[in-house]
Scaffold this motif. Structure first.
Motif, PDB file in Angstrom:
ATOM      1  N   PRO A   1       0.886  -1.267   0.008  1.00  0.00           N
ATOM      2  CA  PRO A   1       0.139   0.062  -0.078  1.00  0.00           C
ATOM      3  C   PRO A   1       0.892   1.162  -0.168  1.00  0.00           C
ATOM      4  O   PRO A   1       0.746   2.123  -0.654  1.00  0.00           O
ATOM      5  CB  PRO A   1      -0.655  -0.168   1.336  1.00  0.00           C
ATOM      6  CG  PRO A   1      -0.852  -1.735   1.603  1.00  0.00           C
ATOM      7  CD  PRO A   1       0.492  -2.182   1.052  1.00  0.00           C
ATOM      8  N   GLN A   2       1.698   1.295   0.879  1.00  0.00           N
ATOM      9  CA  GLN A   2       2.720   2.438   0.855  1.00  0.00           C
ATOM     10  C   GLN A   2       3.514   2.732  -0.508  1.00  0.00           C
ATOM     11  O   GLN A   2       3.611   3.673  -0.837  1.00  0.00           O
ATOM     12  CB  GLN A   2       3.967   2.101   2.065  1.00  0.00           C
ATOM     13  CG  GLN A   2       4.719   3.450   2.155  1.00  0.00           C
ATOM     14  CD  GLN A   2       5.824   3.089   3.174  1.00  0.00           C
ATOM     15  OE1 GLN A   2       5.779   2.098   3.768  1.00  0.00           O
ATOM     16  NE2 GLN A   2       6.852   4.139   3.304  1.00  0.00           N
ATOM     17  N   LEU A   3       3.928   1.490  -1.092  1.00  0.00           N
ATOM     18  CA  LEU A   3       4.684   1.781  -2.368  1.00  0.00           C
ATOM     19  C   LEU A   3       3.581   2.247  -3.582  1.00  0.00           C
ATOM     20  O   LEU A   3       4.186   3.250  -4.171  1.00  0.00           O
ATOM     21  CB  LEU A   3       5.439   0.576  -2.788  1.00  0.00           C
ATOM     22  CG  LEU A   3       6.515   0.239  -1.850  1.00  0.00           C
ATOM     23  CD1 LEU A   3       7.004  -1.355  -1.874  1.00  0.00           C
ATOM     24  CD2 LEU A   3       7.756   1.303  -2.076  1.00  0.00           C
ATOM     25  N   VAL A   4       2.381   1.564  -3.468  1.00  0.00           N
ATOM     26  CA  VAL A   4       1.614   1.991  -4.477  1.00  0.00           C
ATOM     27  C   VAL A   4       1.194   3.473  -4.638  1.00  0.00           C
ATOM     28  O   VAL A   4       0.925   4.277  -5.310  1.00  0.00           O
ATOM     29  CB  VAL A   4       0.405   1.049  -4.573  1.00  0.00           C
ATOM     30  CG1 VAL A   4      -0.721   1.490  -5.687  1.00  0.00           C
ATOM     31  CG2 VAL A   4       0.981  -0.230  -4.998  1.00  0.00           C
ATOM     32  N   GLN A   5       0.884   3.679  -3.432  1.00  0.00           N
ATOM     33  CA  GLN A   5       0.451   5.367  -3.012  1.00  0.00           C
ATOM     34  C   GLN A   5       1.546   6.282  -3.357  1.00  0.00           C
ATOM     35  O   GLN A   5       1.078   7.166  -3.946  1.00  0.00           O
ATOM     36  CB  GLN A   5       0.005   5.400  -1.462  1.00  0.00           C
ATOM     37  CG  GLN A   5      -0.801   6.479  -1.213  1.00  0.00           C
ATOM     38  CD  GLN A   5      -0.661   6.730   0.274  1.00  0.00           C
ATOM     39  OE1 GLN A   5      -0.356   6.251   1.162  1.00  0.00           O
ATOM     40  NE2 GLN A   5      -1.962   7.630   0.561  1.00  0.00           N
ATOM     41  N   ALA A   6       2.795   5.967  -2.940  1.00  0.00           N
ATOM     42  CA  ALA A   6       4.011   6.783  -3.337  1.00  0.00           C
ATOM     43  C   ALA A   6       3.938   6.803  -5.136  1.00  0.00           C
ATOM     44  O   ALA A   6       4.283   7.774  -5.447  1.00  0.00           O
ATOM     45  CB  ALA A   6       5.044   6.418  -2.646  1.00  0.00           C
ATOM     46  N   ALA A   7       3.728   5.849  -5.540  1.00  0.00           N
ATOM     47  CA  ALA A   7       3.848   5.672  -6.988  1.00  0.00           C
ATOM     48  C   ALA A   7       2.630   6.609  -7.578  1.00  0.00           C
ATOM     49  O   ALA A   7       3.027   7.313  -8.610  1.00  0.00           O
ATOM     50  CB  ALA A   7       3.990   4.403  -7.587  1.00  0.00           C
ATOM     51  N   ARG A   8       1.460   6.575  -7.075  1.00  0.00           N
ATOM     52  CA  ARG A   8       0.145   7.068  -7.672  1.00  0.00           C
ATOM     53  C   ARG A   8       0.470   8.790  -7.576  1.00  0.00           C
ATOM     54  O   ARG A   8       0.383   9.660  -8.294  1.00  0.00           O
ATOM     55  CB  ARG A   8      -0.800   6.871  -6.857  1.00  0.00           C
ATOM     56  CG  ARG A   8      -1.462   5.411  -7.024  1.00  0.00           C
ATOM     57  CD  ARG A   8      -2.196   5.173  -8.156  1.00  0.00           C
ATOM     58  NE  ARG A   8      -2.290   3.822  -8.349  1.00  0.00           N
ATOM     59  CZ  ARG A   8      -1.396   2.932  -9.176  1.00  0.00           C
ATOM     60  NH1 ARG A   8      -0.921   3.579 -10.151  1.00  0.00           N
ATOM     61  NH2 ARG A   8      -1.825   1.714  -9.421  1.00  0.00           N
ATOM     62  N   GLN A   9       1.237   9.187  -6.474  1.00  0.00           N
ATOM     63  CA  GLN A   9       1.491  10.576  -6.096  1.00  0.00           C
ATOM     64  C   GLN A   9       2.199  11.076  -7.372  1.00  0.00           C
ATOM     65  O   GLN A   9       1.869  12.305  -7.605  1.00  0.00           O
ATOM     66  CB  GLN A   9       1.863  10.768  -5.064  1.00  0.00           C
ATOM     67  CG  GLN A   9       1.087  10.921  -3.758  1.00  0.00           C
ATOM     68  CD  GLN A   9       1.525  11.027  -2.554  1.00  0.00           C
ATOM     69  OE1 GLN A   9       2.958  10.770  -2.171  1.00  0.00           O
ATOM     70  NE2 GLN A   9       0.765  10.621  -1.358  1.00  0.00           N
ATOM     71  N   VAL A  10       3.121  10.353  -7.897  1.00  0.00           N
ATOM     72  CA  VAL A  10       3.968  11.067  -9.143  1.00  0.00           C
ATOM     73  C   VAL A  10       3.653  10.507 -10.489  1.00  0.00           C
ATOM     74  O   VAL A  10       4.158  10.672 -11.647  1.00  0.00           O
ATOM     75  CB  VAL A  10       5.591  10.661  -8.800  1.00  0.00           C
ATOM     76  CG1 VAL A  10       6.100  11.249  -7.598  1.00  0.00           C
ATOM     77  CG2 VAL A  10       5.846   9.158  -9.009  1.00  0.00           C
ATOM     78  N   GLY A  11       2.354   9.583 -10.397  1.00  0.00           N
ATOM     79  CA  GLY A  11       1.800   9.136 -11.771  1.00  0.00           C
ATOM     80  C   GLY A  11       2.539   8.181 -12.443  1.00  0.00           C
ATOM     81  O   GLY A  11       2.393   7.809 -13.494  1.00  0.00           O
ATOM     82  N   ALA A  12       3.418   7.245 -11.635  1.00  0.00           N
ATOM     83  CA  ALA A  12       4.070   6.168 -11.881  1.00  0.00           C
ATOM     84  C   ALA A  12       3.050   5.027 -11.955  1.00  0.00           C
ATOM     85  O   ALA A  12       2.283   4.698 -11.226  1.00  0.00           O
ATOM     86  CB  ALA A  12       5.200   6.010 -11.179  1.00  0.00           C
ATOM     87  N   LYS A  13       3.311   4.173 -12.951  1.00  0.00           N
ATOM     88  CA  LYS A  13       2.621   2.802 -13.049  1.00  0.00           C
ATOM     89  C   LYS A  13       3.401   1.885 -11.987  1.00  0.00           C
ATOM     90  O   LYS A  13       4.426   2.004 -11.856  1.00  0.00           O
ATOM     91  CB  LYS A  13       2.645   2.210 -14.537  1.00  0.00           C
ATOM     92  CG  LYS A  13       1.974   3.116 -15.458  1.00  0.00           C
ATOM     93  CD  LYS A  13       0.404   3.041 -15.168  1.00  0.00           C
ATOM     94  CE  LYS A  13      -0.156   4.111 -16.220  1.00  0.00           C
ATOM     95  NZ  LYS A  13      -1.208   5.221 -15.617  1.00  0.00           N
ATOM     96  N   VAL A  14       2.844   0.842 -11.806  1.00  0.00           N
ATOM     97  CA  VAL A  14       3.027  -0.038 -10.891  1.00  0.00           C
ATOM     98  C   VAL A  14       3.043  -1.525 -11.268  1.00  0.00           C
ATOM     99  O   VAL A  14       1.958  -2.080 -11.520  1.00  0.00           O
ATOM    100  CB  VAL A  14       2.447  -0.230  -9.260  1.00  0.00           C
ATOM    101  CG1 VAL A  14       3.161  -1.030  -8.363  1.00  0.00           C
ATOM    102  CG2 VAL A  14       2.523   1.400  -8.719  1.00  0.00           C
ATOM    103  N   LEU A  15       4.278  -2.463 -11.342  1.00  0.00           N
ATOM    104  CA  LEU A  15       4.253  -3.889 -11.457  1.00  0.00           C
ATOM    105  C   LEU A  15       4.749  -4.333 -10.421  1.00  0.00           C
ATOM    106  O   LEU A  15       5.780  -4.319  -9.791  1.00  0.00           O
ATOM    107  CB  LEU A  15       5.367  -4.045 -12.679  1.00  0.00           C
ATOM    108  CG  LEU A  15       5.910  -5.455 -13.033  1.00  0.00           C
ATOM    109  CD1 LEU A  15       4.619  -6.398 -13.389  1.00  0.00           C
ATOM    110  CD2 LEU A  15       6.925  -5.282 -14.160  1.00  0.00           C
ATOM    111  N   ILE A  16       3.893  -5.628  -9.711  1.00  0.00           N
ATOM    112  CA  ILE A  16       4.588  -6.296  -8.617  1.00  0.00           C
ATOM    113  C   ILE A  16       4.681  -7.617  -9.195  1.00  0.00           C
ATOM    114  O   ILE A  16       3.875  -8.228  -9.720  1.00  0.00           O
ATOM    115  CB  ILE A  16       3.189  -6.498  -7.887  1.00  0.00           C
ATOM    116  CG1 ILE A  16       3.020  -5.017  -7.228  1.00  0.00           C
ATOM    117  CG2 ILE A  16       3.877  -7.098  -6.645  1.00  0.00           C
ATOM    118  CD1 ILE A  16       1.880  -4.828  -6.172  1.00  0.00           C
ATOM    119  N   ASP A  17       5.876  -8.374  -8.619  1.00  0.00           N
ATOM    120  CA  ASP A  17       6.555  -9.631  -8.915  1.00  0.00           C
ATOM    121  C   ASP A  17       5.827 -10.379  -7.893  1.00  0.00           C
ATOM    122  O   ASP A  17       6.191 -10.331  -6.565  1.00  0.00           O
ATOM    123  CB  ASP A  17       7.963  -9.509  -8.883  1.00  0.00           C
ATOM    124  CG  ASP A  17       8.536 -11.042  -8.940  1.00  0.00           C
ATOM    125  OD1 ASP A  17       7.703 -11.970  -8.839  1.00  0.00           O
ATOM    126  OD2 ASP A  17       9.555 -11.013  -9.159  1.00  0.00           O
ATOM    127  N   GLY A  18       4.687 -11.146  -8.049  1.00  0.00           N
ATOM    128  CA  GLY A  18       4.239 -12.025  -7.101  1.00  0.00           C
ATOM    129  C   GLY A  18       4.520 -13.549  -7.215  1.00  0.00           C
ATOM    130  O   GLY A  18       3.813 -14.222  -6.584  1.00  0.00           O
TER     131      GLY A  18
END
Ligand code: C6P
Length: 411
Positions: free
Chosen positions: A188-205
């Protein structure tokens, strides 16, 4: 309470034929699940049944066998969507595994969206499959690749996150659970930080989906990838989940049959999702096997699997800490998934693994395809025990006893 958990585990282990075999005259103690898990009868049977009764290509025929094969294949997609709570099965793309999923995003979304002046942010605890594709693309497209460092305790060092993640960052890509440190990262912390700068997020699950309940809508990543063979399914298949608008916009990865709507001698038009990304005859039996694996895991209960592994990890952490000369890499049990990588004095991890193998115990030794993590600890390699739903505290005891033996032998 512990005895009850081990009882259920023993009952589950009975459903895995390979766990009944011996290695060097000893009961097999399989502790290499992070590399690849074992397969239950339910998965083996469904794949054999497909080959014996319904074998044909999918999406290509109007005869009975092809229709049966297509139904089995597409049913598996629906099950996968349910398993990770994807809004639609159209967002489930079958790949060959986590590695191919990351490469697909890099070579489609990445090529269309990255260039000089842009940045991609990954972490120092990535598996090579989430480093190398970005390095290859960086060398071709000229963007900058940055890394979130690791603390000495094996967690992400987020103190400089607001500098590392900035207006130039187009993508933040990180491992959900590290295959060396076991660290479960704060999504949640990482996704929220990415959203703030408009970056997309890829997670290796790759190391999270097999071991804990996953809800991709709650995690809110743009892309999420994982492999079948680490979650009781067969090799050769995996999943890329993506947000629909992004998948719609992205160009195809590979060209060939099934991914097209029409082809002329001058141009081609693409098929709809998810087929646009599934060129050529897919791994039909394997996809069907993965569907059966998902049913099996759902029946066992992902919550139960997670709790069981937490119990085993706490137990192993304490038990292994008592082995003379043993150093555990990564954070305390509460912050990690079900695996423990370690060094034992200066015994080479391959020697540790060879001694354990004589006792029927399978662990992994080496850099685990994550050399930058080992660089942080100034070591070239480590030994790693990784747990799954069929492991017991007795397996951990046998591991610890065999490690004590190795220490005496080489110490
Ligand atoms: N890690 C291990 O022993 P593939 O090979 O594509 O199924 O998965 C690659 C991969 C990606 N990310 C993480 C976090 C992983 O752990 C893996 C596979 C195995 O740790 C084999 S190297």
């Amino acid at each position: 309470m512990q005895a009850t958990v081990n009882d259920r585990t023993t009952e589950l282990a009975a459903q895995f034929p390979i766990l009944q075999r011996e290695v060097h005259g000893k009961r097999l103690v399989y502790l290499d699940n992070a590399a690849s898990s074992q397969k239950p009868t339910a998965v083996l049977d469904v794949m054999e049944r497909y080959y014996r009764q319904s074998n044909a290509n999918v999406h290509r025929g109007v005869h009975t066998l092809s229709e049966e094969a297509t139904t089995l294949y597409e049913d598996a997609r629906v099950r996968l969507a349910g398993f990770i709570n994807a809004p639609s099965d159209k967002q489930i793309i079958f790949t060959r595994g986590t590695t191919e999923g990351i490469n697909l995003v890099a070579h489609t979304w990445g090529r269309a969206n990255l260039g000089p002046g842009d940045e991609v942010l990954i972490t120092q605890m990535e598996h090579h499959s989430n480093i190398v594709p970005w390095q290859i693309l960086r060398d071709q497209l000229g963007f900058t690749l940055r890394y979130i460092p690791i603390t000495p305790l094996g967690e992400l060092d987020l103190r400089e996150l607001d500098v590392l993640l900035n207006a130039r960052t187009k993508l933040l890509s990180f491992v959900h659970a590290s295959n060396v440190l076991g660290t479960v990262n704060p999504v949640p912390q990482l996704v929220q930080a990415a959203r703030q700068v408009g970056a997309k997020v890829l997670i290796d699950g790759a190391q999270s989906v097999p071991h804990m309940p996953i809800d991709v809508q709650e995690l809110d990543a743009d892309f999420f990838v994982f492999s079948s063979h680490k979650m009781c399914g067969p090799t050769g298949v995996g999943v890329l989940y993506g947000k629909r608008d992004l998948l719609e916009e992205m160009p195809p990865f590979m060209g060939g049959g099934d991914m097209i709507r029409s082809v002329t001698m001058t141009e081609s038009r693409w098929n709809t999702l998810p087929y646009k990304f599934e060129a050529g005859t897919p791994a039909i039996a394997e996809v069907i096997g993965l569907g059966a694996a998902v049913d099996f895991l759902t029946d066992v209960g992902m919550g139960w699997i997670h709790a069981h592994e937490q119990m085993l990890t706490r137990y192993a952490y304490e038990r292994l800490s008592q082995v003379e000369g043993l150093r555990i890499l990564g954070p305390e049990p509460e912050k990690r998934g079900g695996l423990i990588a370690f060094t034992l004095g200066d015994i080479h991890p391959h020697d540790i693994s060879a001694v354990l193998d004589m006792d029927g115990i399978a662990i992994r030794a080496g850099h685990h395809c994550a050399q930058p993590v080992h660089d942080c600890y100034n070591i070239a390699a480590s030994a790693r025990a990784s747990f799954y739903l069929y492991n017991t505290t007795e397996d951990v005891d046998l591991l610890a006893e065999s490690l004590e033996k190795a220490h005496k032998l080489f110490g």
